[in-house]
Design an enzyme around this catalytic site. Sequence first.
Site, PDB file in Angstrom:
ATOM      1  N   SER A  66      61.866 -23.674  43.466  1.00  0.00           N
ATOM      2  CA  SER A  66      62.709 -24.390  44.427  1.00  0.00           C
ATOM      3  C   SER A  66      63.778 -23.531  45.085  1.00  0.00           C
ATOM      4  O   SER A  66      64.491 -24.019  45.963  1.00  0.00           O
ATOM      5  CB  SER A  66      63.365 -25.595  43.752  1.00  0.00           C
ATOM      6  OG  SER A  66      62.431 -26.640  43.556  1.00  0.00           O
ATOM      7  N   GLU A 164      52.860 -28.086  44.251  1.00  0.00           N
ATOM      8  CA  GLU A 164      51.897 -27.070  43.826  1.00  0.00           C
ATOM      9  C   GLU A 164      52.501 -25.671  43.827  1.00  0.00           C
ATOM     10  O   GLU A 164      52.070 -24.801  43.056  1.00  0.00           O
ATOM     11  CB  GLU A 164      50.657 -27.094  44.728  1.00  0.00           C
ATOM     12  CG  GLU A 164      49.776 -28.324  44.573  1.00  0.00           C
ATOM     13  CD  GLU A 164      50.305 -29.543  45.317  1.00  0.00           C
ATOM     14  OE1 GLU A 164      51.309 -29.392  46.069  1.00  0.00           O
ATOM     15  OE2 GLU A 164      49.740 -30.637  45.151  1.00  0.00           O
TER      16      GLU A 164
END
Length: 286
Positions: A66, A164
């Site tokens: 992230s 993913e």
Amino acid sequence: MRYIRLCIISLLATLPLAVHASPQPLEQIKLSESQLSGRVGMIEMDLASGRTLTAWRADERFPMMSTFKVVLCGAVLARVDAGDEQLERKIHYRQQDLVDYSPVSEKHLADGMTVGELCAAAITMSDNSAANLLLATVGGPAGLTAFLRQIGDNVTRLDRWETELNEALPGDARDTTTPASMAATLRKLLTSQRLSARSQLQLLQWMVDDRVAGPLIRSVLPAGWFIADKTGASERGARGIVALLGPNNKAERIVVIYLRDTPASMAERNQQIAGIGAALIEHWQR
């Protein structure tokens, strides 16, 4: 004799910085690698000059996870500066657009969210659906990678969408960066003319407002220090953080730390990153 001494001093001044740096942060990183049974990549960079202060595996690839969301929102802000996007534009989406871990966007199915609200959710809460909705506005993973190439980052690549992209398979180059490339890109976004001053401040503020980074460097930050950061995590042995740090509530240095290929628990990964951060801060204060 004085001439020889001056020559030696001049020669030492030309040697790489790692020769002069206190080994303490690097020793902590080596200890972390041993305790994690994995790899650690780290760079500490001066924000103003871009000079590397400390580095370990800085040119090796690590999953972004992230942490890519900072670069993503930088790309969004570049479109805002170019007149191609507006932070106030409302984006509507459906239940089928939501993916795992969407704590903010899942509450706004009825009314939608603005581009600015999506960036805030993606960075401050690491909202995955918000990131995907924003990715669509910049041309998907390929579009974000193209943006990176345009600003001179020839290493960082995004290949997949959330969730993913967090797969973090050993040896997989997809969705990866290097600590050095990520630090240089973050510096470009925050200090160069790639973004307007207003957009730079907005990107930095979203990172200041990060609400999911508590167990990492924030947990060892001395009183009065500045921090703006974004974390990343994978269930397959990876963890990461990109941060700006500095005493007297000023952003002075970029710190990027990535872990990969470790069997350690998430709590242990957090603890090791916090330990590396503490070592850097202690070395800084000497």
